[in-house]
Design a protein around this motif. Structure first.
Motif, PDB file in Angstrom:
ATOM      1  N   ALA A  54      -2.428 -16.662   6.179  1.00  0.00           N
ATOM      2  CA  ALA A  54      -3.426 -15.604   5.989  1.00  0.00           C
ATOM      3  C   ALA A  54      -2.749 -14.248   5.816  1.00  0.00           C
ATOM      4  O   ALA A  54      -3.141 -13.450   4.958  1.00  0.00           O
ATOM      5  CB  ALA A  54      -4.396 -15.573   7.168  1.00  0.00           C
ATOM      6  N   LEU A  55      -1.737 -13.987   6.619  1.00  0.00           N
ATOM      7  CA  LEU A  55      -1.005 -12.727   6.498  1.00  0.00           C
ATOM      8  C   LEU A  55      -0.304 -12.649   5.141  1.00  0.00           C
ATOM      9  O   LEU A  55      -0.406 -11.643   4.428  1.00  0.00           O
ATOM     10  CB  LEU A  55       0.006 -12.583   7.632  1.00  0.00           C
ATOM     11  CG  LEU A  55       0.981 -11.415   7.521  1.00  0.00           C
ATOM     12  CD1 LEU A  55       0.251 -10.085   7.516  1.00  0.00           C
ATOM     13  CD2 LEU A  55       1.993 -11.468   8.640  1.00  0.00           C
ATOM     14  N   CYS A  58      -2.833 -12.062   2.333  1.00  0.00           N
ATOM     15  CA  CYS A  58      -3.379 -10.708   2.337  1.00  0.00           C
ATOM     16  C   CYS A  58      -2.397  -9.721   1.700  1.00  0.00           C
ATOM     17  O   CYS A  58      -2.766  -8.911   0.857  1.00  0.00           O
ATOM     18  CB  CYS A  58      -3.719 -10.284   3.770  1.00  0.00           C
ATOM     19  SG  CYS A  58      -4.515  -8.669   3.875  1.00  0.00           S
ATOM     20  N   SER A 121      -2.480  -3.878   4.664  1.00  0.00           N
ATOM     21  CA  SER A 121      -2.991  -5.218   4.950  1.00  0.00           C
ATOM     22  C   SER A 121      -3.971  -5.213   6.110  1.00  0.00           C
ATOM     23  O   SER A 121      -3.634  -4.822   7.225  1.00  0.00           O
ATOM     24  CB  SER A 121      -1.818  -6.159   5.272  1.00  0.00           C
ATOM     25  OG  SER A 121      -2.305  -7.370   5.810  1.00  0.00           O
ATOM     26  N   SER A 122      -5.174  -5.704   5.847  1.00  0.00           N
ATOM     27  CA  SER A 122      -6.164  -5.805   6.926  1.00  0.00           C
ATOM     28  C   SER A 122      -5.743  -6.859   7.943  1.00  0.00           C
ATOM     29  O   SER A 122      -6.016  -6.716   9.134  1.00  0.00           O
ATOM     30  CB  SER A 122      -7.551  -6.109   6.360  1.00  0.00           C
ATOM     31  OG  SER A 122      -7.521  -7.279   5.579  1.00  0.00           O
ATOM     32  N   VAL A 123      -5.062  -7.907   7.515  1.00  0.00           N
ATOM     33  CA  VAL A 123      -4.613  -8.929   8.458  1.00  0.00           C
ATOM     34  C   VAL A 123      -3.537  -8.360   9.372  1.00  0.00           C
ATOM     35  O   VAL A 123      -3.541  -8.607  10.581  1.00  0.00           O
ATOM     36  CB  VAL A 123      -4.135 -10.210   7.728  1.00  0.00           C
ATOM     37  CG1 VAL A 123      -3.539 -11.204   8.703  1.00  0.00           C
ATOM     38  CG2 VAL A 123      -5.294 -10.841   6.968  1.00  0.00           C
TER      39      VAL A 123
END
Length: 151
Positions: A54-55, A58, A121-123
C-alpha cells in the motif's frame, strides 16, 4: 462537495474451490489509473506485505501524478517499501521506501518528483501519525456442520 466522506474499501475473500489462481506467482499485473498497467510483487499475502505494498503503491501514484503535473515524462518507475515487525508482530520496526525512476527530464527534476511523491503520500502520513482502527461488524453465516468425530 464539502463533507463528502470517501471510501477506500478493500476486501479479501476466499475464492471458490473450483477456481485456480490466475497466476501462480508472486507478481500480478493489474490495470492502473495513471499508467496502462502496474506489476505488484509480494512474497506472500500477509498483512505486513500488503501494508508495505500500500505504501509503495501510494508513492508510485504520486510519482506519476506529480511528473504529469510538472510536464515531465517518466519512462520507468519502481517503488519498493520494506520493513519488519517486532517479535509479537504488534509493532513495526520501521519502513524504508526506495524509488527508482527514469525519464526525459533533468536528474534534479526526477529526484524532486520522487522526494515530493514520498512527502505527499497519504499512506506515509497515516502510518506516521497513526489513527483509530476498530472492528465494527462481525457477520456469521450458517455453514456446513463439521462431520462427527470417529475417535
Amino acid at each position: 462537495m464539502a463533507g463528502r466522506q470517501r471510501s477506500y474499501q478493500a476486501e479479501v475473500q476466499l475464492a471458490p474451490e473450483d477456481i485456480e489462481a490466475a497466476v501462480p506467482t508472486t507478481r500480478v499485473v493489474i490495470r492502473h489509473h495513471r499508467a496502462p498497467s502496474v506489476a505488484w510483487s509480494i512474497e506472500s499475502a500477509s498483512g505486513g506485505h500488503v501494508l508495505h505494498l500500500a505504501l509503495a503503491q501510494c508513492v508510485f501514484n504520486n510519482v506519476m501524478r506529480i511528473a504529469q503535473e510538472r510536464g515531465l515524462t517518466v519512462s520507468d518507475v519502481g517503488v519498493t517499501a520494506d520493513g519488519d515487525f517486532n517479535d509479537d508482530g504488534t509493532a513495526s520496526t520501521g519502513i524504508t521506501c526506495a524509488v527508482k525512476l527514469s525519464g526525459a527530464a533533468e536528474h534534479a527534476d526526477l529526484i524532486a518528483v520522487a522526494e515530493d511523491a514520498f512527502a505527499d503520500s497519504s499512506v506515509v502520513a497515516v502510518l506516521s501519525r497513526g489513527g483509530p482502527v476498530e472492528l465494527v461488524s462481525v457477520v456469521v453465516a450458517p455453514g456446513p456442520r463439521p462431520a462427527p468425530s470417529t475417535r
